[in-house]
Design a protein around this motif. Structure first.
Motif, PDB file in Angstrom:
ATOM      1  N   ILE A  62       0.855  -1.191   0.000  1.00 23.35           N
ATOM      2  CA  ILE A  62       0.000   0.000   0.000  1.00 23.35           C
ATOM      3  C   ILE A  62       0.889   1.239   0.000  1.00 23.35           C
ATOM      4  N   ALA A  63       0.632   2.147  -0.929  1.00 18.45           N
ATOM      5  CA  ALA A  63       1.398   3.394  -0.995  1.00 18.45           C
ATOM      6  C   ALA A  63       1.035   4.250   0.215  1.00 18.45           C
ATOM      7  N   ALA A  64       1.950   4.353   1.184  1.00 15.52           N
ATOM      8  CA  ALA A  64       1.658   5.040   2.443  1.00 15.52           C
ATOM      9  C   ALA A  64       2.222   6.449   2.487  1.00 15.52           C
ATOM     10  N   ALA A  65       3.390   6.668   1.892  1.00 13.96           N
ATOM     11  CA  ALA A  65       4.012   7.990   1.877  1.00 13.96           C
ATOM     12  C   ALA A  65       4.767   8.137   0.566  1.00 13.96           C
ATOM     13  N   SER A  66       4.412   9.152  -0.213  1.00 12.92           N
ATOM     14  CA  SER A  66       4.951   9.307  -1.558  1.00 12.92           C
ATOM     15  C   SER A  66       6.457   9.554  -1.558  1.00 12.92           C
ATOM     16  N   GLY A  67       7.053   9.259  -2.706  1.00  9.04           N
ATOM     17  CA  GLY A  67       8.479   9.487  -2.885  1.00  9.04           C
ATOM     18  C   GLY A  67       9.200   8.205  -3.247  1.00  9.04           C
ATOM     19  N   SER A 124       2.190   5.416  11.934  1.00  6.66           N
ATOM     20  CA  SER A 124       3.524   5.362  11.329  1.00  6.66           C
ATOM     21  C   SER A 124       3.468   5.876   9.892  1.00  6.66           C
ATOM     22  N   ALA A 125       2.386   5.572   9.173  1.00  5.74           N
ATOM     23  CA  ALA A 125       2.224   6.078   7.808  1.00  5.74           C
ATOM     24  C   ALA A 125       1.997   7.581   7.811  1.00  5.74           C
ATOM     25  N   ILE A 126       1.186   8.050   8.741  1.00  3.76           N
ATOM     26  CA  ILE A 126       0.932   9.490   8.850  1.00  3.76           C
ATOM     27  C   ILE A 126       2.225  10.237   9.146  1.00  3.76           C
ATOM     28  N   MET A 127       3.029   9.695  10.062  1.00  5.68           N
ATOM     29  CA  MET A 127       4.285  10.344  10.417  1.00  5.68           C
ATOM     30  C   MET A 127       5.280  10.293   9.265  1.00  5.68           C
ATOM     31  N   ALA A 128       5.275   9.187   8.514  1.00  4.30           N
ATOM     32  CA  ALA A 128       6.161   9.082   7.357  1.00  4.30           C
ATOM     33  C   ALA A 128       5.858  10.191   6.355  1.00  4.30           C
ATOM     34  N   ARG A 129       4.571  10.475   6.156  1.00  2.00           N
ATOM     35  CA  ARG A 129       4.201  11.550   5.237  1.00  2.00           C
ATOM     36  C   ARG A 129       4.660  12.899   5.773  1.00  2.00           C
ATOM     37  N   MET A 141       7.201  13.419   7.762  1.00  2.24           N
ATOM     38  CA  MET A 141       8.667  13.460   7.726  1.00  2.24           C
ATOM     39  C   MET A 141       9.214  13.368   6.301  1.00  2.24           C
ATOM     40  N   GLU A 142       8.282  13.157   5.349  1.00  5.99           N
ATOM     41  CA  GLU A 142       8.651  13.017   3.937  1.00  5.99           C
ATOM     42  C   GLU A 142       9.619  11.860   3.727  1.00  5.99           C
ATOM     43  N   ILE A 143       9.334  10.752   4.438  1.00  5.77           N
ATOM     44  CA  ILE A 143      10.077   9.512   4.238  1.00  5.77           C
ATOM     45  C   ILE A 143       9.208   8.584   3.396  1.00  5.77           C
ATOM     46  N   MET A 187      11.206  15.331  -6.172  1.00  6.13           N
ATOM     47  CA  MET A 187      11.704  16.296  -5.182  1.00  6.13           C
ATOM     48  C   MET A 187      11.460  17.727  -5.658  1.00  6.13           C
ATOM     49  N   LYS A 188      11.677  17.961  -6.946  1.00  8.61           N
ATOM     50  CA  LYS A 188      11.464  19.296  -7.504  1.00  8.61           C
ATOM     51  C   LYS A 188       9.986  19.678  -7.417  1.00  8.61           C
ATOM     52  N   ARG A 189       9.100  18.705  -7.711  1.00 11.33           N
ATOM     53  CA  ARG A 189       7.670  18.976  -7.664  1.00 11.33           C
ATOM     54  C   ARG A 189       7.191  19.253  -6.242  1.00 11.33           C
ATOM     55  N   GLN A 190       7.715  18.518  -5.275  1.00  6.98           N
ATOM     56  CA  GLN A 190       7.300  18.708  -3.886  1.00  6.98           C
ATOM     57  C   GLN A 190       7.634  20.105  -3.393  1.00  6.98           C
ATOM     58  N   GLU A 191       8.790  20.583  -3.758  1.00  5.09           N
ATOM     59  CA  GLU A 191       9.175  21.946  -3.357  1.00  5.09           C
ATOM     60  C   GLU A 191       8.237  22.974  -3.974  1.00  5.09           C
TER      61      GLU A 191
END
Length: 579
Positions: free
Chosen positions: A6-11, A191-196, A198-200, A248-252
């Motif tokens: 499951i995709a929990a935190a993008s990147g 943990s998934a919420i925190m990963a998002r 923290m951008e991990i 990374m460029k898009r997130q900024e």
């Protein structure tokens, strides 16, 4: 090798894997002599105090590193350790059964984990992890051990584990852990919420990821699509390195949209708000640029306990959300949506053959007027402290709507007699979750201030397909032409009466659905906080008049696949935002 989860935190995370070993210690029951029981109860209480002190330290470090919102997770864990229904039961078990503290703690924890894990709501199921986390910390304190570091790596790794607790996740060093994958868990786990936050990048629910991968394997973890590639070739690594750089460029760039209005390229403004389950979630909504709350699920106040929340307790929770967001921001509070498959043991509801079609939500509340009016009083009182709106769930007929409004009028009269303040102009709306309600939306629109379309239930009721049943998951498709036509009926009915129409189901945050919903005339989009910025960026690239034309074409198509293809083909920005 390819793993799916499951995709929990993008990147994207690229690097060597590290497998976090699971240490399962069998907790044995020990009978205690009568003279040792009180000392054992005191030992358990001392371990709880130690655990709370550790959590306080983690909370302070998390607040400094990530912000107050993320730190609130640990404030919640501290409250769990102060809850007599949890720790009190464990201490009482030591005393009543003359057993060791470890066994008592483990047994009470498992009982609560079983209760939460059996709930229909994914959000509530994931709260079981909170009890596991705090219990693990207490058990560690009882053993005299200290926690282990997950950051002792010479280079950035992709961490694999059966599960990660919120405490584990909060202490990850982004320079040492490039991403993580777990065998269990969902998008709403802490943990998934925190990963998002923290951008991990993170993938959860891989089932056997920590067993299929070996420490040292080179892996690519795609947190955007939920896949993991093990020992890929050089060309694949190069492709994902390019994706990583673009991401990374898009997130900024997205961060620039946090405080901007939600407006289309041709100047049409809509409202982007968030779905929340508790007051802490309101911080996440605010930090992600949401313009308010479109759905406050109040069930959490009633769950995981053995009695009903008081009027004062509910009032304080609702006011806390208003204070977090600011008095002018809308907060749509849904009245109690419980019953059927969402069980409250202390409510003693009858077992039903077909709980999704049973005694739940507004049906239960109209039957239990005492329970309902307590909540209505709390919501009305909270309306004096912010831009509160009230919303009824599961309305299927105008008779139910009128009955609910009669009770609301009675409650207002009682507050007037007591001299208690509330907003006499508070908006009152209803969810559209049942096809019957969508079909008579023209009648219902005359007696409400707004509609909010709950697509999760609307889809399953329209298609007669349980959304929790994998065997019919191909039918639970929000782009199905029947569903799209019902959505149009609801929006048109609202607008004809000069009312607004919103959506609080998962569809509202789906980038593929946004152009279609905009074209259909949706006024308010309510979604998970993490989806707000990407939807706002997409809206800024859309022309509303063009999307109206797209919607007209979509309404004449025959399959969900044709509708999705039309949208993706006509709106290339969707692909750009999902790379």
């Amino acid at each position: 090798m390819l793993l799916k989860g499951i995709a929990a935190a993008s990147g994207y995370a690229i690097g060597p894997a590290f497998i976090m070993e699971e240490h399962h210690t069998e907790i044995e029951r020990r009978e205690l002599p009568a003279g040792e029981v009180e000392a054992e109860a005191a030992r358990l209480q001392a371990a709880v105090q130690q655990a709370m002190a550790e959590l306080e330290q983690i909370k302070e470090k998390t607040a400094a590193k990530l912000g107050e919102h993320e730190a609130e997770i640990f404030a919640t864990h501290i409250l769990v350790l102060q809850d007599e229904e949890f720790i009190g039961q464990a201490v009482q078990k030591v005393r009543d059964e003359s057993v060791n503290a470890e066994f008592a703690m483990s047994e009470v924890t498992q009982m609560l984990v079983d209760i939460f894990s059996s709930m229909d709501s994914e959000y509530m199921r994931e709260r079981a992890a909170d009890f596991r986390d705090v219990s693990k910390r207490v058990l560690t304190a009882l053993s005299g051990q200290s926690g282990t570091s997950l950051n002792d790596f010479e280079e950035a790794v992709v961490l694999f584990a059966h599960d990660l607790t919120p405490s584990d996740t909060a202490q990850l060093d982004r320079s040492k852990v490039a991403g993580f994958a777990t065998n269990i868990g969902g998008r709403t786990s802490h943990s998934a919420i925190m990963a998002r936050s923290m951008e991990i990048p993170a993938v959860v629910g891989t089932q056997n990821g920590s067993e299929a991968v070996k420490t040292g394997d080179i892996v690519i973890l795609d947190g955007s699509s939920g896949i993991i590639l093990v020992n890929p070739d050089e060309d694949t690594i190069k492709t994902y390195q390019e994706k990583q750089a673009k991401y990374m460029k898009r997130q900024e760039a997205m961060k620039l949209y946090k405080d901007k209005p939600s407006i289309t390229a041709d100047g049409h403004e809509v409202e982007l708000v968030s779905n929340i389950g508790n007051p802490q979630d309101a911080l996440g909504a605010r930090n992600n640029g949401a313009e308010g709350v479109g759905l406050y699920r109040t069930e959490f106040l009633y769950m995981g306990r053995d009695n009903f929340p008081s009027e004062e307790e509910q009032f304080n929770s609702y006011v806390a959300v208003c204070e977090t967001l600011g008095a002018e921001k809308p907060v749509v509070i849904r009245t109690l949506d419980i019953g059927g498959d969402k069980e409250l043991p202390y409510l003693e509801l009858p077992k039903e053959m077909n709980p999704f079609l049973g005694y739940r939500a507004i049906r239960l509340c109209l039957d239990r007027k005492d329970l309902f009016k307590t909540q209505l009083r709390a919501i009305l009182r909270a309306s004096a402290h912010g831009n509160v709106k009230l919303m009824y769930p599961m309305i299927s007929s105008i008779v139910e709507l009128r009955a609910a409004n009669e009770l609301l009028a009675e409650t207002k009269a009682e507050l007037d007699a007591e001299g208690i303040a509330y907003n006499k102009e508070m908006e009152v709306g209803m969810m559209i979750e049942v096809p019957a309600a969508a079909i008579i939306a023209d009648q219902l629109a005359k007696e409400v201030d707004f509609f909010s379309i709950g697509t999760n239930d609307l889809v399953q009721y329209t298609m007669a397909a349980d959304r929790m049943n994998e065997n019919v998951s191909h039918l639970t498709q929000p782009f199905n032409p029947a569903v799209i036509r019902l959505i149009k009926m609801v929006i048109d009915a609202a607008h004809k009466e000069g009312k607004w129409a919103g959506m609080c189901g998962e569809m509202a945050g789906n980038l593929k659905a946004v152009p279609l919903l905009l074209g259909l005339g949706l006024d308010e989009f309510s979604m998970s906080a993490s989806s707000v910025l990407s939807v706002r960026v997409l809206l800024s690239r859309l022309n509303r008049e063009e999307m109206k034309q797209l919607a007209e074409e979509a309404l004449n198509l025959e399959t969900a696949e044709e509708i999705q293809y039309l949208i993706v083909d006509r709106v290339p920005a969707i692909q750009e935002l999902t790379i």
